[in-house]
Design a protein around this motif. Structure first.
Motif, mmCIF file in Angstrom:
data_model
loop_
_atom_site.group_PDB
_atom_site.id
_atom_site.type_symbol
_atom_site.label_atom_id
_atom_site.label_comp_id
_atom_site.label_asym_id
_atom_site.label_seq_id
_atom_site.Cartn_x
_atom_site.Cartn_y
_atom_site.Cartn_z
ATOM 1 N N ASP A 2 0.837 -1.202 0.000
ATOM 2 C CA ASP A 2 0.000 0.000 0.000
ATOM 3 C C ASP A 2 0.876 1.258 0.000
ATOM 4 O OD1 ASP A 2 0.937 -0.289 2.560
ATOM 5 O OD2 ASP A 2 -0.909 0.360 3.522
ATOM 6 N N THR A 3 0.240 2.404 -0.112
ATOM 7 C CA THR A 3 0.949 3.678 -0.255
ATOM 8 C C THR A 3 1.775 4.019 0.982
ATOM 9 O OG1 THR A 3 -0.876 4.421 -1.627
ATOM 10 C CG2 THR A 3 0.627 6.100 -0.838
ATOM 11 N N THR A 4 1.236 3.752 2.158
ATOM 12 C CA THR A 4 1.953 4.075 3.398
ATOM 13 C C THR A 4 3.247 3.281 3.505
ATOM 14 O OG1 THR A 4 -0.165 4.490 4.463
ATOM 15 C CG2 THR A 4 1.736 4.200 5.897
ATOM 16 N N THR A 5 3.183 2.017 3.200
ATOM 17 C CA THR A 5 4.377 1.182 3.260
ATOM 18 C C THR A 5 5.414 1.647 2.246
ATOM 19 O OG1 THR A 5 2.964 -0.678 3.878
ATOM 20 C CG2 THR A 5 5.190 -1.194 3.173
ATOM 21 N N LEU A 7 5.811 4.708 1.047
ATOM 22 C CA LEU A 7 6.382 5.974 1.518
ATOM 23 C C LEU A 7 7.367 5.753 2.659
ATOM 24 C CD1 LEU A 7 3.315 8.396 1.356
ATOM 25 C CD2 LEU A 7 5.317 8.318 -0.148
ATOM 26 N N LEU A 8 7.037 4.861 3.578
ATOM 27 C CA LEU A 8 7.948 4.562 4.686
ATOM 28 C C LEU A 8 9.236 3.917 4.168
ATOM 29 C CD1 LEU A 8 5.538 3.282 7.467
ATOM 30 C CD2 LEU A 8 6.825 5.413 7.427
ATOM 31 N N LEU A 9 9.117 3.064 3.181
ATOM 32 C CA LEU A 9 10.297 2.431 2.609
ATOM 33 C C LEU A 9 11.185 3.451 1.901
ATOM 34 C CD1 LEU A 9 11.740 -0.246 2.117
ATOM 35 C CD2 LEU A 9 10.398 -0.491 0.039
ATOM 36 N N ILE A 10 10.579 4.357 1.174
ATOM 37 C CA ILE A 10 11.346 5.417 0.498
ATOM 38 C C ILE A 10 12.017 6.326 1.521
ATOM 39 C CG2 ILE A 10 11.125 7.488 -0.946
ATOM 40 C CD1 ILE A 10 8.959 5.952 -2.522
ATOM 41 N N ALA A 11 11.287 6.700 2.575
ATOM 42 C CA ALA A 11 11.854 7.558 3.618
ATOM 43 C C ALA A 11 13.016 6.862 4.328
ATOM 44 C CB ALA A 11 10.774 7.949 4.621
ATOM 45 N N ALA A 12 12.887 5.564 4.574
ATOM 46 C CA ALA A 12 13.966 4.820 5.224
ATOM 47 C C ALA A 12 15.199 4.758 4.324
ATOM 48 C CB ALA A 12 13.494 3.418 5.579
ATOM 49 N N CYS A 13 14.999 4.590 3.028
ATOM 50 C CA CYS A 13 16.132 4.552 2.094
ATOM 51 C C CYS A 13 16.836 5.911 2.022
ATOM 52 C CB CYS A 13 15.649 4.133 0.711
ATOM 53 S SG CYS A 13 15.188 2.401 0.612
ATOM 54 N N VAL A 14 16.063 6.977 2.000
ATOM 55 C CA VAL A 14 16.653 8.319 1.973
ATOM 56 C C VAL A 14 17.418 8.594 3.266
ATOM 57 C CG1 VAL A 14 16.094 10.787 1.973
ATOM 58 C CG2 VAL A 14 15.007 9.261 0.325
#
Length: 91
Positions: A2-5, A7-14
């Motif tokens: 889903d979208t939340t997961t 976004l959290l994955l992208i934020a963690a990578c950044v």
């Protein structure tokens, strides 16, 4: 996913990339200072070096710790403040 997961994955990578950049700059700062000291050259004020290291390690920041942009900026300023030897023209 889903979208939340996502976004959290992208934020963690950044955040991981920014942390890696901050650690790389810290290593570069320490190596540069060590090289200058071994060569007998002045390393500038000690408080700039130790202040930058403390700012990276302490949990109190201008921006929350997952955003390491302020830490990277402080390390870059400390690295920039180290006096580099001037090259003389060969001739």
């Amino acid at each position: 996913m889903d979208t939340t997961t996502t976004l959290l994955l992208i934020a963690a990578c950044v955040a991981a990339a920014l942390l890696a950049a901050a650690v790389a700059l810290l290593v570069r700062l320490v190596r540069t200072r060590r090289t200058l000291r071994r060569a007998g050259l002045p390393t500038g004020p000690r408080w700039v070096f130790w202040g930058a290291v403390a700012y990276l390690l302490l949990p109190t920041d201008l921006l929350p710790d997952p955003v390491y942009l302020d830490d990277i900026g402080v390390l870059l300023l400390a690295l920039r403040s180290l006096p580099l030897p001037r090259r003389t023209p060969e001739g």
